[in-house]
Design a protein around this motif. Structure first.
Motif, mmCIF file in Angstrom:
data_model
loop_
_atom_site.group_PDB
_atom_site.id
_atom_site.type_symbol
_atom_site.label_atom_id
_atom_site.label_comp_id
_atom_site.label_asym_id
_atom_site.label_seq_id
_atom_site.Cartn_x
_atom_site.Cartn_y
_atom_site.Cartn_z
ATOM 1 N N UNK A 136 -8.887 76.441 81.000
ATOM 2 C CA UNK A 136 -8.698 77.146 79.725
ATOM 3 C C UNK A 136 -8.287 76.193 78.624
ATOM 4 N N UNK A 137 -7.444 75.208 78.951
ATOM 5 C CA UNK A 137 -7.045 74.222 77.965
ATOM 6 C C UNK A 137 -8.195 73.318 77.563
ATOM 7 N N UNK A 138 -9.014 72.908 78.532
ATOM 8 C CA UNK A 138 -10.167 72.054 78.236
ATOM 9 C C UNK A 138 -11.179 72.794 77.366
ATOM 10 N N UNK A 139 -11.494 74.039 77.747
ATOM 11 C CA UNK A 139 -12.464 74.819 76.983
ATOM 12 C C UNK A 139 -11.948 75.118 75.578
ATOM 13 N N UNK A 140 -10.683 75.487 75.491
ATOM 14 C CA UNK A 140 -10.079 75.745 74.179
ATOM 15 C C UNK A 140 -10.131 74.502 73.295
ATOM 16 N N UNK A 141 -9.812 73.345 73.857
ATOM 17 C CA UNK A 141 -9.837 72.097 73.088
ATOM 18 C C UNK A 141 -11.252 71.739 72.670
ATOM 19 N N UNK A 142 -12.220 71.928 73.562
ATOM 20 C CA UNK A 142 -13.614 71.625 73.235
ATOM 21 C C UNK A 142 -14.073 72.431 72.018
ATOM 22 N N UNK A 143 -13.752 73.708 71.998
ATOM 23 C CA UNK A 143 -14.149 74.567 70.879
ATOM 24 C C UNK A 143 -13.329 74.267 69.625
ATOM 25 N N UNK A 144 -12.031 73.993 69.811
ATOM 26 C CA UNK A 144 -11.167 73.685 68.667
ATOM 27 C C UNK A 144 -11.594 72.394 67.984
ATOM 28 N N UNK A 145 -11.855 71.356 68.776
ATOM 29 C CA UNK A 145 -12.275 70.074 68.197
ATOM 30 C C UNK A 145 -13.648 70.190 67.546
ATOM 31 N N UNK A 146 -14.532 71.008 68.132
ATOM 32 C CA UNK A 146 -15.849 71.206 67.519
ATOM 33 C C UNK A 146 -15.706 71.860 66.145
ATOM 34 N N UNK A 147 -14.856 72.888 66.068
ATOM 35 C CA UNK A 147 -14.622 73.547 64.778
ATOM 36 C C UNK A 147 -13.985 72.586 63.778
ATOM 37 N N UNK A 148 -13.030 71.779 64.250
ATOM 38 C CA UNK A 148 -12.352 70.826 63.360
ATOM 39 C C UNK A 148 -13.328 69.774 62.850
ATOM 40 N N UNK A 149 -14.196 69.284 63.719
ATOM 41 C CA UNK A 149 -15.172 68.267 63.308
ATOM 42 C C UNK A 149 -16.116 68.817 62.237
ATOM 43 N N UNK A 150 -16.584 70.055 62.430
ATOM 44 C CA UNK A 150 -17.447 70.665 61.418
ATOM 45 C C UNK A 150 -16.711 70.813 60.091
ATOM 46 N N UNK A 151 -15.441 71.221 60.178
ATOM 47 C CA UNK A 151 -14.632 71.383 58.961
ATOM 48 C C UNK A 151 -14.487 70.051 58.226
ATOM 49 N N UNK A 152 -14.159 69.000 58.968
ATOM 50 C CA UNK A 152 -13.962 67.697 58.333
ATOM 51 C C UNK A 152 -15.280 67.108 57.851
#
Length: 652
Positions: free
Chosen positions: A148-164
């Motif tokens: 759950x932590x890995x999947x959450x981080x994968x999606x969170x970092x993907x969203x952050x990268x798109x934002x940046x």
């Protein structure tokens, strides 16, 4: 793409695979894996109805349906590959492979984010390798239950990268705006929508993704020196989603279930201690442990302030000296990402420890960015860059060693007790494991130690009572199980166990009362209903016998099972015979005989054929002249009767 960048990407894939590759041969562990996967009734078997339930309501105080859907897919794929049935044994290989793949994906995303911010492949590579190889990451990667932590981080970092990426002017530049245009006007609506969807999915994987708006705000305002209000407006929808999700999470994880809640004035002290602990492990990752036992009570009972607080205070001083810039933003990201689990708000894993290595997984982005900024610095980089050539291989070796801790349950629990001999969860889970292996004396030793460590908890007494039942010592079992019910009367299976102990002593009226309480607490228990139906159908005492109720219970139990076994059909036949419905009794017992014969159990076939003869002659079981209740095989004692989910089941 430049050749150098291809080499960097290949290194970022190869390094974690070299460190973590050995875990592909490891097994599930007793530390929450049965709760979430191997013995999760929602996944054994996986059905459309069970998946719908996981999306409709929390499971064990956690609402993370996307993670459970991933586990469901892995479960179905694994069983199809193994060629076993929908409830057959599971290999952990695919689960481990998916964990490693998600970690590699997160490493690549950290590289892309660091490169976007510092504009240096070399610096971004150093930061991403820290994320890939730091030993504190091992728990999140090697432990299947923390997918759950890995999947959450994968999606969170993907969203952050798109934002940046959407607002990707070089860091430190003040946006040169055309007249009449506001900051961030170049943001693509489609990219922001995609990032928002990814953020929502991250929340469905694990609630700690609520920190993403604060991480993005820190990088934009502090790191890239964007305007405060334009950035806040841009992130307003994410903030709204986060607020809603915090409410949902607090609803599903009521703190009222906790035995101790830190008083509000002392929570900043606990948070400061946790932050100091994480800084220490970040700099010197040795003596890592899945259960540090660092509860709020222990922290507040110790000397305050602790010498460990010096490091975060020094870092805070550096940040205050230069409050704007990527270095300060990196520290802020680290702290913000940790904020849900610092102890400012109570969460259930604090029953075991406020701190845990897996909580560093997403915050490691801040540490990675700090390393990238340092390597890219004109003067500091001359020291940090060469130093990382020595530090990173050492970190990789330490991680390679730490992966072995998660090889199997025995290795894990031994490692926990070596670093924390007072771990209640480790003693209790080791006792469960030893009981499964029929090492009953050793199991009793660890159950007793667990009971000493947490006298207010029922599970060790349930475990001891179950062992005494297996040893044929019902009086001792009764004493332990009554103590368990005194501590927690809401446990349905404890009433079931106590009923068995009472039944073995001939105390049928009390046994019936506890079976009824068990069914009242959890109505869908076909084996408990079967046991109660058998007593009511076959007991020689007319004051206890209740044929009509026995029939209703047996029919209900049959309806709850897809494929009832021969013992369930045997009970149904006995109930019919007790009610004088001999034709139905003959039909049910005949079907039971066919099932037993198909399984090659000739001894059971002979027993059931004797009953068939009785029913054909109009004679029920348990006539008063028999003097005792005949008994089919008792329902098996569940091997996870006294499990201590770590309890990650209740962690944020």
């Amino acid at each position: 793409m430049p050749k150098w960048r291809w080499v960097a990407l290949l290194l970022l894939i190869a390094a974690p695979m070299a460190v973590y590759g050995r875990m592909l041969g490891h097994d599930f562990v007793i530390w929450d894996d049965p709760l979430h996967i191997t013995r999760n009734p929602m996944l054994n078997p996986v059905t459309p109805q069970s998946l719908a339930q996981l999306w409709q309501r929390p499971y064990f105080s956690l609402y993370m349906p996307l993670t459970y859907t991933l586990w469901a897919v892995e479960t179905v794929a694994t069983r199809a590959w193994q060629g076993v049935g929908p409830t057959g044994p599971l290999s952990a290989t695919l689960f481990k492979f998916v964990s490693l793949a998600m970690h590699v994906g997160n490493v690549l995303l950290v590289f892309m984010i660091c490169r976007l911010l510092v504009r240096s492949d070399r610096a971004a590579l150093a930061g991403a390798l820290l994320f890939a190889l730091h030993p504190a990451q091992v728990e999140a990667v090697a432990w299947i239950s923390d997918n759950k932590g890995l999947l959450c981080t994968l999606l969170t970092l993907s969203a952050l990268w798109l934002h940046l990426k959407d607002d990707g002017a070089p860091s430190g530049d003040v946006a040169r705006l055309e007249p009449g245009k506001g900051e961030g006007s170049g943001v693509s609506a489609s990219h922001h929508f995609t990032a928002t969807v990814l953020y929502a999915l991250a929340l469905l994987a694990k609630p700690t993704a609520v920190v993403l708006p604060l991480i993005a705000w820190s990088l934009d305002v502090v790191g890239r020196r964007r305007g405060l209000w334009p950035t806040t407006r841009r992130l307003a929808d994410w903030v709204l989603i986060a607020v809603v999700w915090i409410v949902v999470t607090r609803w599903s994880q009521s703190s009222q279930q906790m035995s101790y809640i830190t008083p509000l004035p002392w929570r900043p002290v606990v948070a400061a201690d946790s932050l100091a602990f994480y800084f220490e492990k970040l700099v010197w990752p040795v003596k890592l442990c899945p259960d540090y036992g660092r509860t709020p009570q222990k922290v507040l009972a110790g000397p305050l302030p602790d010498w460990r607080w010096l490091l975060p205070l020094a870092v805070l001083g550096l940040v205050m000296a230069r409050p704007r810039g990527l270095g300060s933003a990196a520290v802020l990201v680290f702290v913000v990402a940790l904020s849900p689990v610092l102890g400012l708000l109570p969460f259930h894993f604090q029953e075991i420890s406020t701190v845990a290595d897996r909580y560093l997984y997403l915050p490691m982005l801040g540490a990675s960015l700090a390393v990238a900024v340092a390597v890219d610095h004109r003067t500091v980089g001359r020291v940090i860059g060469p130093a990382m050539l020595l530090v990173l291989p050492w970190l990789g070796y330490r991680s390679w060693q730490q992966v072995d801790v998660w090889r199997n349950s025995h290795r894990l629990l031994s490692a926990i007790l070596a670093c924390n001999p007072t771990s209640y969860a480790a003693h209790n889970n080791l006792a469960v494991l030893l009981r499964q292996e029929k090492r009953l004396d050793d199991a009793k030793t660890h159950f007793r130690r667990a009971a000493e460590l947490k006298p207010q908890v029922a599970e060790p007494h349930i475990g001891l009572g179950t062992i005494y039942l297996e040893e044929g010592r019902p009086q001792l079992a009764e004493a332990e199980l009554r103590e368990a019910l005194r501590l927690d009367p809401r446990l349905a299976f404890t009433h079931q166990r106590l009923a068995m102990a009472l039944e073995q002593q001939g105390k049928y009226k009390e046994a019936i009362a506890h079976l009824e309480k068990s069914l009242k607490l959890e109505p869908r228990q076909p084996q408990v209903a079967r046991r109660l139906a058998w007593i009511l159908a076959t007991h020689p005492d007319p004051a206890i016998r209740d044929a009509q109720r026995a029939v209703r219970l047996a029919e209900t139990a049959i309806a709850q099972l897809r494929q009832p076994g021969y013992r369930m059909l045997d009970t149904l036949a006995a109930a019919y015979a007790s009610a004088g419905q001999y034709e139905r009794a003959v039909a049910a017992i005949t079907q039971a005989i066919e099932l037993a014969r198909a399984r090659g159990n000739q001894q059971v076939v002979a027993e059931l054929e004797k009953r068939l003869d009785r029913y054909r002659h109009g004679r029920p079981l348990g006539k008063p002249s028999q003097g005792k209740t005949p008994s089919p095989d008792a329902p098996p004692l569940d091997a996870t009767s006294s499990p201590t989910p770590s309890p990650e089941k209740q962690a944020p």
